[in-house]
Structure formats: C-alpha cells, structure tokens
Scaffold this motif. Structure first.
Motif, PDB file in Angstrom:
ATOM      1  N   ARG A  98       4.290   8.025   6.735  1.00  0.00           N
ATOM      2  CA  ARG A  98       4.240   6.750   6.035  1.00  0.00           C
ATOM      3  C   ARG A  98       3.101   5.850   6.529  1.00  0.00           C
ATOM      4  NH1 ARG A  98       4.544   2.788   8.495  1.00  0.00           N
ATOM      5  NH2 ARG A  98       4.454   1.631   6.525  1.00  0.00           N
ATOM      6  N   LEU A  99       2.410   6.214   7.602  1.00  0.00           N
ATOM      7  CA  LEU A  99       1.249   5.437   8.038  1.00  0.00           C
ATOM      8  C   LEU A  99       0.192   5.357   6.939  1.00  0.00           C
ATOM      9  CD1 LEU A  99       0.835   6.759  11.704  1.00  0.00           C
ATOM     10  CD2 LEU A  99       1.655   4.502  11.007  1.00  0.00           C
ATOM     11  N   ALA A 100       0.174   6.366   6.066  1.00  0.00           N
ATOM     12  CA  ALA A 100      -0.765   6.336   4.936  1.00  0.00           C
ATOM     13  C   ALA A 100      -0.515   5.114   4.054  1.00  0.00           C
ATOM     14  CB  ALA A 100      -0.644   7.617   4.127  1.00  0.00           C
ATOM     15  N   GLU A 101       0.729   4.654   3.968  1.00  0.00           N
ATOM     16  CA  GLU A 101       1.028   3.445   3.200  1.00  0.00           C
ATOM     17  C   GLU A 101       0.359   2.230   3.833  1.00  0.00           C
ATOM     18  OE1 GLU A 101       5.237   2.941   2.707  1.00  0.00           O
ATOM     19  OE2 GLU A 101       5.571   5.092   2.501  1.00  0.00           O
ATOM     20  N   ASP A 102       0.384   2.157   5.161  1.00  0.00           N
ATOM     21  CA  ASP A 102      -0.281   1.044   5.848  1.00  0.00           C
ATOM     22  C   ASP A 102      -1.776   1.060   5.571  1.00  0.00           C
ATOM     23  OD1 ASP A 102       2.222   0.518   6.887  1.00  0.00           O
ATOM     24  OD2 ASP A 102       1.806   1.463   8.815  1.00  0.00           O
ATOM     25  N   HIS A 103      -2.364   2.239   5.580  1.00  0.00           N
ATOM     26  CA  HIS A 103      -3.801   2.359   5.322  1.00  0.00           C
ATOM     27  C   HIS A 103      -4.121   1.938   3.889  1.00  0.00           C
ATOM     28  CE1 HIS A 103      -3.843   5.724   8.627  1.00  0.00           C
ATOM     29  NE2 HIS A 103      -3.516   4.534   9.099  1.00  0.00           N
ATOM     30  N   ALA A 104      -3.266   2.326   2.953  1.00  0.00           N
ATOM     31  CA  ALA A 104      -3.489   1.942   1.557  1.00  0.00           C
ATOM     32  C   ALA A 104      -3.358   0.429   1.389  1.00  0.00           C
ATOM     33  CB  ALA A 104      -2.492   2.666   0.651  1.00  0.00           C
ATOM     34  N   ASN A 105      -2.390  -0.179   2.065  1.00  0.00           N
ATOM     35  CA  ASN A 105      -2.234  -1.635   1.990  1.00  0.00           C
ATOM     36  C   ASN A 105      -3.444  -2.344   2.587  1.00  0.00           C
ATOM     37  OD1 ASN A 105       0.256  -1.523   0.721  1.00  0.00           O
ATOM     38  ND2 ASN A 105       1.414  -1.607   2.640  1.00  0.00           N
ATOM     39  N   ALA A 106      -3.977  -1.798   3.662  1.00  0.00           N
ATOM     40  CA  ALA A 106      -5.168  -2.393   4.269  1.00  0.00           C
ATOM     41  C   ALA A 106      -6.355  -2.305   3.320  1.00  0.00           C
ATOM     42  CB  ALA A 106      -5.488  -1.702   5.594  1.00  0.00           C
ATOM     43  N   GLN A 107      -6.499  -1.176   2.654  1.00  0.00           N
ATOM     44  CA  GLN A 107      -7.612  -1.024   1.712  1.00  0.00           C
ATOM     45  C   GLN A 107      -7.474  -1.973   0.528  1.00  0.00           C
ATOM     46  OE1 GLN A 107     -10.486   0.666   1.934  1.00  0.00           O
ATOM     47  NE2 GLN A 107      -9.852   1.183   4.025  1.00  0.00           N
ATOM     48  N   ALA A 108      -6.237  -2.205   0.087  1.00  0.00           N
ATOM     49  CA  ALA A 108      -6.024  -3.161  -0.999  1.00  0.00           C
ATOM     50  C   ALA A 108      -6.464  -4.560  -0.574  1.00  0.00           C
ATOM     51  CB  ALA A 108      -4.553  -3.165  -1.410  1.00  0.00           C
ATOM     52  N   LEU A 109      -6.167  -4.916   0.673  1.00  0.00           N
ATOM     53  CA  LEU A 109      -6.596  -6.220   1.173  1.00  0.00           C
ATOM     54  C   LEU A 109      -8.115  -6.289   1.263  1.00  0.00           C
ATOM     55  CD1 LEU A 109      -5.906  -8.988   2.331  1.00  0.00           C
ATOM     56  CD2 LEU A 109      -5.699  -7.917   4.597  1.00  0.00           C
ATOM     57  N   VAL A 110      -8.745  -5.219   1.756  1.00  0.00           N
ATOM     58  CA  VAL A 110     -10.206  -5.188   1.852  1.00  0.00           C
ATOM     59  C   VAL A 110     -10.835  -5.388   0.470  1.00  0.00           C
ATOM     60  CG1 VAL A 110     -12.181  -3.675   2.304  1.00  0.00           C
ATOM     61  CG2 VAL A 110     -10.312  -3.807   3.964  1.00  0.00           C
ATOM     62  N   ARG A 111     -10.331  -4.661  -0.527  1.00  0.00           N
ATOM     63  CA  ARG A 111     -10.894  -4.782  -1.872  1.00  0.00           C
ATOM     64  C   ARG A 111     -10.758  -6.204  -2.404  1.00  0.00           C
ATOM     65  NH1 ARG A 111      -8.322   0.286  -2.410  1.00  0.00           N
ATOM     66  NH2 ARG A 111      -6.518  -0.703  -3.395  1.00  0.00           N
ATOM     67  N   GLY A 112      -9.596  -6.809  -2.180  1.00  0.00           N
ATOM     68  CA  GLY A 112      -9.389  -8.163  -2.657  1.00  0.00           C
ATOM     69  C   GLY A 112     -10.257  -9.178  -1.950  1.00  0.00           C
ATOM     70  N   LEU A 113     -10.395  -9.049  -0.642  1.00  0.00           N
ATOM     71  CA  LEU A 113     -11.214  -9.985   0.120  1.00  0.00           C
ATOM     72  C   LEU A 113     -12.678  -9.896  -0.275  1.00  0.00           C
ATOM     73  CD1 LEU A 113      -9.611  -9.536   3.666  1.00  0.00           C
ATOM     74  CD2 LEU A 113      -9.477 -11.590   2.234  1.00  0.00           C
ATOM     75  N   ARG A 114     -13.148  -8.689  -0.572  1.00  0.00           N
ATOM     76  CA  ARG A 114     -14.557  -8.528  -0.945  1.00  0.00           C
ATOM     77  C   ARG A 114     -14.882  -9.152  -2.302  1.00  0.00           C
ATOM     78  NH1 ARG A 114     -15.404  -2.382   1.463  1.00  0.00           N
ATOM     79  NH2 ARG A 114     -15.958  -3.065   3.574  1.00  0.00           N
ATOM     80  N   GLN A 115     -13.863  -9.481  -3.062  1.00  0.00           N
ATOM     81  CA  GLN A 115     -14.074 -10.150  -4.339  1.00  0.00           C
ATOM     82  C   GLN A 115     -14.175 -11.663  -4.198  1.00  0.00           C
ATOM     83  OE1 GLN A 115     -10.824  -8.828  -6.785  1.00  0.00           O
ATOM     84  NE2 GLN A 115     -11.521  -6.701  -6.842  1.00  0.00           N
ATOM     85  N   ILE A 116     -13.922 -12.173  -2.976  1.00  0.00           N
ATOM     86  CA  ILE A 116     -13.997 -13.611  -2.743  1.00  0.00           C
ATOM     87  C   ILE A 116     -15.393 -13.941  -2.225  1.00  0.00           C
ATOM     88  CG2 ILE A 116     -12.994 -15.579  -1.515  1.00  0.00           C
ATOM     89  CD1 ILE A 116     -10.440 -13.932  -1.168  1.00  0.00           C
TER      90      ILE A 116
END
Length: 355
Positions: free
Chosen positions: A265-283
C-alpha cells in the motif's frame, strides 16, 4: 531534520490532515488487535517468540544472516556505526544524511567517529565524488572504514538511490576495504517505487535496518540486520545503550502485521504525493522539487507567501505540514487519503490566491 511543530495559534482546530511526517501514523485497529494477541517473553533473555519471529523474517527479507530488534532507527544507526568503527575512524556519507544532520552528534559523542559529508544533488553523490574523498593511507590521515547510504534520501526529497549507483559505490568501498551500511528508514518506499526486492536493494551492504514507525505504520521499533558475527557484536552496543527490552513482542507483533499488510500500500502514498506535486505545479510561483516517493518539498514564496506564513495559515484550518530550510515538506502516509490530499491542495490554492 524537521523541528517540532510550533504551538498552534490560539483557537486553531485540532489537526485533521497531518502531513507533518509519516512518523505521525497511528496503529490501525487490526494492528492493535495483533499486538494485543502477541505471545511475549523476555527479549533481553532471548525468550520472546514474537521478537524472534520478527528478526528471523527480517533477516530473510533483507538477505542477511541475522537481525536484532531495536527501539528506534536512530539507535540502529548508532549501534551499527559503533559496531563497524573505532574511535578516530571516518565515515563517508552524503552531507544531508540523517547520521550527520539529525542525530545530535551522537556518533562523535559516543564513538569518536568523524562523518565526512559528500555533495550531490537530491541527497545523492556519485562515484567520482566518492573517489575524490578517498584519503591516502598514512599515519597522518583518518582511517576510512565505512560508507553509509540513506535509502530513501529524506532531505533530498525522498529520493530513491538507483540500484546501479549503489552497486557502483559499494564496489568502490570493497576496493578500499571499507564496510558498508544502509540507513533504511524508508527502504520499503524505495523498493516499492523501484520495483526491486529488499534483499536485492541491500545486497552490497554489510548492515541495513528498516524502520517500522514511518510508512509501515507501527508505533515503535526498527530492525538492524547483518552477518551473524556483526549482530552478535551489535548486541553488546544494544546492551550498553539501554536498548534491550523485556516483553517487546507486543511491539514486534505490530511490525509483523505491517510486513503483511502495509508494504504494497506504500504505492498509494506515492500516488498521493504525485497528485500533490501535479497540483502544486499548476499554481504560479510555487517551486516544487522532484518527488520519487512520499515526501513533497515546495517553496511558495514566489506566489507571495513565505513557507512559514503558509504553514501557519494551513494550521488554522487543521492542516499540518513541516518546515525545513525555508521550504514546506508535506509527507503522505497511511493516515492520509487521496481526498485529504485534494482538500489540502484546495486550501493551499485558496490561501495563495488571497496572498
């Protein structure tokens, strides 16, 4: 490393989205049940069957002969370095490594060990940097005895050391007659991200440890592994440092549960982190560092608000992050859902829009 969070502002709500660290995880109800049912004995006497089962399993997982259960990852590093080194020896590590930046100077204080920091981007150094640090052997030079690697590199952004790089560096260490040690605080994050079994990832290292209190979600404990002879000597330092325990099977049971249920399930943490990265890069104005695993570092100052100010505003909404060197670190883990990540991102967008 990451300082204790400041006291919340007066009237701030309780923390409901905790991105401060993966050490903030709470044992799940099923893990608590496993701990409650644990068979226990005297760990110091070698008579706790659950601790024995954990150590045997960890030795096999990491491809080593033996293992020892310790209260914390920092104690694993201390015990390992004190076992490998003598006073006056030099250890080579990255300049941002936990043993150099975040363990209170204990290796110098307790063992007279010097740690020399090597430079390199994202918490990694290369073979050229390592070779450049090799000292000619003479009566004037410190004896260089140990190469240390932190997998993942926390202050580098949760960076995964590539297996080919590890092989190259450990080959140099063997050429020089050095021992090798891996700080595996987030080793399983690296293994999941790279798709490499733990025993393969750690094959070139004489000692390695895994922390169970971070992404694996246990409340206490880490396991140090190595050869039978190394672990036998490490036990003496465990005894000296007060790391021997009694009915530690209660804690070991939580670690065993984590091995069964919390690695994939650590892969879920990595996916959540990537979602945050993508969102932050849009700001506009937000500088976001590369992210391999579950640690997201970003600087909002270009968007009109300092990291300290943004962290304080987030805390007023019950969202907690950590601060480091003028940047924010957001850490995903077992207790953070995808929905929480989107809510945190929305809060960041709104705060920076006001700024």
């Amino acid at each position: 490393m990451v300082h204790a969070p400041p006291r919340p502002p007066a009237g701030a709500p309780p923390v409901r989205i905790n991105l401060y660290s993966d050490t903030q995880t709470r044992p799940t109800p099923a893990m608590r049940a496993a701990m409650l049912a644990a068979e226990v004995g005297d760990e110091q006497f070698g008579d706790d069957p659950t601790v024995t089962a954990l150590c045997d399993r960890m030795a096999a997982l990491l491809g080593k002969e033996a293992a020892v259960f310790l209260p914390s990852g920092t104690m694993c590093n201390v015990v390992a370095l004190l076992t490998h080194c003598r006073p006056g020896d030099e250890v080579l590590a990255h300049e941002s490594a936990h043993i150099l930046t975040s363990e209170g100077g204990n290796h110098a204080a307790l063992g007279g060990i010097q740690i020399t920091g090597l430079r390199g981007p994202r918490g990694l150094f290369d073979a050229d940097s390592l070779r450049a640090a090799i000292r000619p052997r003479s009566r004037y030079a410190l004896p260089q005895t140990l190469l240390e690697i932190e997998q993942t590199a926390n202050l580098g952004g949760g960076t995964v050391w590539p297996k080919a790089r590890l092989d190259e560096l450990t080959a140099i260490a063997r050429e020089q007659g050095w021992a090798t040690h891996m700080d595996g605080a987030r080793l399983m994050n690296a293994c999941v991200a790279a798709g490499i079994p733990a025993a393969e990832m750690t094959a070139g290292f004489d000692s390695v440890w895994l922390d169970f209190t971070k992404g694996l979600g246990a409340p206490l404990g880490a396991v140090l592994a190595g050869s039978s002879e190394f672990i036998d000597r490490a036990w003496r330092w465990k005894q000296r440092l007060g790391g021997s325990m009694r009915q530690a099977g209660i804690s070991a049971a939580g670690c065993l549960y984590a091995l069964d249920h919390h690695i994939d399930r650590l892969a879920e943490d990595h996916a959540n982190a990537q979602a945050l990265v993508r969102g932050l890069r849009q700001i506009p104005g937000v500088a976001v560092e590369e992210c391999d695993t579950n640690l997201v570092y970003f600087d909002p100052s270009g968007a009109g608000l300092s990291a300290e100010a943004l962290a304080a505003r987030l805390r007023e909404q019950g969202i907690q992050v950590s601060l480091l060197a003028g940047k924010i670190r957001a850490c995903t883990h077992l207790d953070v859902t995808a929905g929480m990540m989107e809510e945190a991102l929305s809060a960041i967008r709104a705060i920076l829009a006001d700024a």
